[in-house]
Design a protein around this motif. Sequence first.
Motif, mmCIF file in Angstrom:
data_model
loop_
_atom_site.group_PDB
_atom_site.id
_atom_site.type_symbol
_atom_site.label_atom_id
_atom_site.label_comp_id
_atom_site.label_asym_id
_atom_site.label_seq_id
_atom_site.Cartn_x
_atom_site.Cartn_y
_atom_site.Cartn_z
ATOM 1 N N GLU A 79 0.774 -1.221 0.075
ATOM 2 C CA GLU A 79 -0.052 -0.107 0.003
ATOM 3 C C GLU A 79 0.824 1.197 0.030
ATOM 4 O O GLU A 79 0.555 2.288 -0.198
ATOM 5 C CB GLU A 79 -0.974 0.126 1.109
ATOM 6 N N SER A 131 -2.274 5.107 5.392
ATOM 7 C CA SER A 131 -3.069 3.898 4.868
ATOM 8 C C SER A 131 -2.457 3.295 3.476
ATOM 9 O O SER A 131 -2.256 2.479 2.950
ATOM 10 C CB SER A 131 -4.184 3.983 4.940
ATOM 11 N N LYS A 132 -2.179 4.613 2.750
ATOM 12 C CA LYS A 132 -1.923 4.246 1.197
ATOM 13 C C LYS A 132 -1.002 5.550 0.601
ATOM 14 O O LYS A 132 -1.502 6.613 0.990
ATOM 15 C CB LYS A 132 -3.304 4.184 0.588
ATOM 16 N N TRP A 183 -0.309 6.808 -3.328
ATOM 17 C CA TRP A 183 -0.463 6.442 -4.861
ATOM 18 C C TRP A 183 0.118 7.605 -5.653
ATOM 19 O O TRP A 183 0.566 8.711 -5.102
ATOM 20 C CB TRP A 183 -1.669 6.124 -5.011
ATOM 21 N N GLY A 216 -7.402 4.689 5.825
ATOM 22 C CA GLY A 216 -7.830 4.235 4.683
ATOM 23 C C GLY A 216 -9.265 4.224 4.369
ATOM 24 O O GLY A 216 -9.492 3.559 3.305
ATOM 25 N N THR A 267 -11.373 -2.150 4.274
ATOM 26 C CA THR A 267 -10.014 -1.842 3.985
ATOM 27 C C THR A 267 -9.301 -1.658 5.264
ATOM 28 O O THR A 267 -8.168 -1.925 5.462
ATOM 29 C CB THR A 267 -10.204 -0.406 3.268
ATOM 30 N N ARG A 299 -5.872 -3.847 6.662
ATOM 31 C CA ARG A 299 -4.662 -3.068 7.007
ATOM 32 C C ARG A 299 -4.260 -2.899 8.265
ATOM 33 O O ARG A 299 -3.319 -2.219 8.568
ATOM 34 C CB ARG A 299 -4.815 -1.734 6.061
ATOM 35 N N GLU A 331 -3.047 -6.194 -2.171
ATOM 36 C CA GLU A 331 -2.851 -4.617 -2.229
ATOM 37 C C GLU A 331 -2.574 -4.372 -3.830
ATOM 38 O O GLU A 331 -3.030 -3.317 -4.339
ATOM 39 C CB GLU A 331 -1.633 -4.339 -1.441
ATOM 40 N N ASN A 332 -2.202 -5.229 -4.588
ATOM 41 C CA ASN A 332 -2.173 -4.958 -5.973
ATOM 42 C C ASN A 332 -2.406 -6.169 -6.877
ATOM 43 O O ASN A 332 -1.553 -6.828 -7.165
ATOM 44 C CB ASN A 332 -0.607 -4.651 -6.131
ATOM 45 N N GLU A 335 -10.043 0.232 -4.177
ATOM 46 C CA GLU A 335 -10.636 1.411 -3.482
ATOM 47 C C GLU A 335 -12.080 0.992 -3.588
ATOM 48 O O GLU A 335 -12.679 0.475 -4.744
ATOM 49 C CB GLU A 335 -10.430 2.557 -3.797
#
Lengths: 656, 497
Positions: free
Chosen positions: A343, A461-462, A464, B31, B71, B75, B376-377, B400
Amino acid sequence: MAKIGVFICHCGENIASKVDCNKLATSIGEHPGVAVALDYKYFCSDPGQERLKKAIKENNLTGVVVAACSPMMHEATFRKACAEAGLNPYLCEIANIREQCSWVHTDYDMATQKAMEITRSMVEKVKRNNKLQPIEVPVTRRALVIGGGIAGIQAALDIANAGQQVVLVEREPSLGGHMAQLSETFPTLDCSQCIMTPRMVEASQHPNIRLLTYAEIESVDGYIGNFQVRIRMKARYVDMSTCTGCGDCITKCPTKKISSEFDCGMGKRTAIYTPFAQSVPNIPVIDKASCTYFKNGKCKVCMKSCELNSINFDMQDEFIDLDFGAIVVATGFQVQDNSVYGEYGYGKYKDVINGLQFERLASASGPTSGKILRPSDGKEPENIVFIQCAGSRDCSKGVRYCSKICCMYTAKHSMLYAHKVHGGIAQIFYMDIRAAGKGYDEFTRRAIEEDKAAYFRGRVSKVWQENGKLMVRGVDTLLGKPVVIAADMVVLATAMVPQPDAKDFAKTIGIGYDEYGFFNEAHLKLRPVESSTAGVFLAGACQSPKDIPDSVAQASASASKVLALFSKDKLEREPVVASNNETTCAGCWGCVLACPYNAIEKKDILDRSGKVIKRVASVNPGLCQGCGTCVTFCRSNSLDLAGFTEKQIFAEVMAL
Amino acid sequence: MTGTDALKHQLEKSTGNDYNFCYQCGKCTAGCPAGAFMDSPPARIMRLVQAGFIEEALKSEALWFCVGCMTCTARCPQNMDIAATMDSLRALALEKGLVSESKSKKLVNAFHLSFLKNVRKHGRLEELSLVNSYKLRTRSFLQDASSGVKMIKSGKINPLHTLTGKGGVKEKEQIEKIFAASEQESHLDVPKRRPVKKQFTPKAPFSIKPGMTIGYYPGCSLSGTAREYDISVKKMCSLLGLHLKEIEDWNCCGATSAHATNHKLALLLPARNQALADAQGMEIVLAPCAACQNRQVTTRKTLIESHELRQEVRAITGIEPTCKAQFIGVTQLLEAMDPEEIKKRVIKPLTGLSLACYYGCLLVRPMDDMGFDDPENPLKMEAIMTAIGAKPVDWAFKIECCGAGLTLAQQPMVEELTHTITKNAEENGADAFVVACPLCQANLDMRQGGMRKRFGDVKEMPVYYISELVAIACGANPAEVAVGEHFVPALELVSKL
Ligand SMILES: Cc1cc2nc3c(=O)[nH]c(=O)nc-3n(C[C@H](O)[C@H](O)[C@H](O)COP(=O)(O)OP(=O)(O)OC[C@H]3O[C@@H](n4cnc5c(N)ncnc54)[C@H](O)[C@@H]3O)c2cc1C
Ligand code: SF4
Ligand code: SF4
Ligand code: SF4
Ligand code: SF4
Ligand code: SF4
């Protein structure tokens, strides 16, 4: 006829509050063979010991049982007192009625009963104790220091400056460890290389230090005072005796695109290389895995360019066997691989880097010559988001413990950034600020108050990418609100973890390690620099996450332990070793296989004419650690352990 | 035990959490897609529970904004189940009557109540009667009126069903028993959660070969609003040489509404499907709707663990589930067929089509149960899109949340969420979305017009089902797989390829 004295200690209230010591004395006094039984408030005190000595003499005692705390605490004290009163110290035993009784029970009567049983069983053992003499072993006055980071260098210098011989073994081509990679260091912000390089040079030139770089420990045998160590000298392909470190070969080497380990992948190096400009020794090595010659048999450009003919492609690994009296382990740490945080995009986005990479950016000797520039496009970042506890205090992805240094180095990074980039904004996500240490809290406050670092309490948390920016979605838990920050760069304060090979290394050396792979100290509070193996000491971040001041302090402490050891000609060892009855031994070799210390050999019994009539097992008392494993394996009951003979153990058990 | 202690204990039992373990790092709030809309975002809710302010947590509006995307749970460094806490608090709030009087709560609650009432009556969801009943409760007749009309026209909602109840489950009394049972106090404890290492280890893929017959669970949405998904899945399967056998007399899985309000109901409804699939000898059941699949998969896990639940299902249905049947999604099905096998069947590669593969929440979370792709990916949809010649883009918002089941109740929030998703997809060069979930499709597609009008900065982006694209690439006529029925015009883009 046995005349045993039993001495029951109250340990203040520690024992007396749960055990009726007086009653214990009276009833054990009636046990067969017990000549005298006394109780007293503190037998470990001077007057207490005097009482014990007096009783030995007055009653002509043949054995002593002290019912008190764990033998770990005071066995040595009481045995010494016995010796002073003329009794062989191995005729004194401790009945542990504190840790194994009063501390763990609540019922007064039952605890008293249990204390009685423990003491009685010890009395039965002591009746069968033999007089033993400690074993004397010589000490080799040469120390081995493994790991050439700041901790190893400090330990080596301290021992060498006290006049003793040291061999310093480093597996990389140069000394330095992580400290050589750092820019400036908290809490004083002095330049890491400036304070490190003189130490490295001193270590390499010290008459009492033999420096072996690009070397690893192959095997360790022996015991305190007498270790036999085999060291592998990895082939450098450069002759150290003739190379002057001119660097011509490095300049000419056509294989230039190898990611530099020293620059954490942010710079490049050649196939023949020194890790950094100030390397000690300043003599290159050829990285066999990347060298074109080793891969396809063509090139040898370096060889042609070397005027001194120092390159030798036929070099092989070599082994050196040396004896040592003590070992200091200073193998340091690694930073955690952050790709576990999908993440956060580490490994995916170039501008998400870790703290060590930031050090390289900020270091004058680094790939950007100390300018803070984004790896992706070389631009100066207008703001940087730092994420603390990235891998620490997170057992779901990283490690449960706190890495201890990252709060401090993140504050340092924010300051370096503010000093180097005017108007640059450092934004830091943190869970707690842990800055305990001399000048430490002041340092983090300075980052906030003078250098305007903005701290947000909460995790991220993330991360990007959007519009060329790194979007960081975190939280400000003090406000209870999510926060999104568009950043030019993100720095993860990565966890400090043990070396990846730490557990295997520990097995080679014969020391313990914790669940993570940090090496275990003998006692966290009272013996923090000794390992559980006598004669092996620990220094620096290999034992737990540490900063430089702590690593150096521990290194000096280890050195002083080594020096204390070397201050004696001979060492006394506990005579608790196994011995074999050669007449009954059947030669099945079960014990040879069982002994974890390889202390049992096969011995030929010869007749007068020199003919082998029998082969039996024979214990080398120098190697035997007294674990007793062989005794349990022996089918013919030939082996026995001094101080813990089967007769003694059975008597102990039967008395319960 | 004080009242507060008892409530906390009850929460610990129903979630498996020990609230002492939350160290207030805030990662859950950070998140949470709905975090910015909440009065008490998840970390604060966790703190309220931890510190014993349960009543305040129960009255919080946040409960009615939470979309159940998980989410937070995925996490949390301390392995707390925050999403389950939200669910349990919501259920508890309803049970105790301790709910906030705010509009948001009323809207969400009205939605869930209408939904469940509808399911109780028919065993399956009749979507128009849902919309009507929801609108009666909220008096928001004008919202979505135009989409409703479009849906009736295209046959997605059958107004006659509402009157006749024809599409419902046959064994209605079983459904009634399930609802009655879930009104009783639940004794099903959730296993204790403690901090653990969370590592993704992909499950071995299934192996599905052309010619095989596999089970089919369309669920309510595929028989209603997501009709084109049903059509395209069937077409795709026939082009791939697979036969589908629908579970006989299946019922609604309870979807978000059961999950969000009643733990027991959320298990018993899918458990009946599991029992039926098992009894009908199925081993692999295709559940194209990610929400249904997620419910079925998590329920199957609980069934395996809980003897008690298996007995309860037996008492209701007369069948004890063996849990032989495993529910898989379309992406998993395609992976199980092997992308090479699919490549062989491609007649019209979708060359030049830039796609944002959108997984949403339910295909990747919870990792342990769904876990066939990196949480996550994820990249499995990309692999399939590449196999059919399209060009998947690398983008940041594929996992998301789009707002999921709150599409009707929290429309403004759903618009914000889909806006950020769409923007990121567009920025990374996508021309369209590909999804494997009717909820995702509805939020990205049906809500797109309103969203684009409100923000005015994103282009029109068709939203395809993965099955539509695979079917088209394997030779199906785009019109035949109902691509023309989307809200955002989608026919042209694939027709001109
Ligand atoms: C990003 C970052 C910033 C930091 N900033 C600061 C700061 O500002 N101030 C501060 O006080 N501290 C700082 N530190 C901490 C500092 O780096 C450590 O305290 C210090 O390096 C520990 O020294 P060490 O010798 O124990 O270990 P290391 O530096 O890791 O050295 C260990 C050495 O042992 C060698 N070795 C390993 N295994 C073997 C083996 N099997 N055989 C032979 N050799 C081996 C390694 O190659 C290495 O050279 C920072 C750390 C990091 C990660
Ligand atoms: S060219 Fe020769 S002398 Fe110079 S650094 Fe290289 S090996 Fe050493
Ligand atoms: S042989 Fe060639 S590639 Fe290898 S170190 Fe020498 S110059 Fe570099
Ligand atoms: S030192 Fe600070 S940043 Fe590092 S793990 Fe501990 S609390 Fe986290
Ligand atoms: S992420 Fe977990 S530990 Fe952190 S605040 Fe939320 S529940 Fe607590
Ligand atoms: S489940 Fe999703 S919406 Fe609900 S609290 Fe967790 S992150 Fe937020």
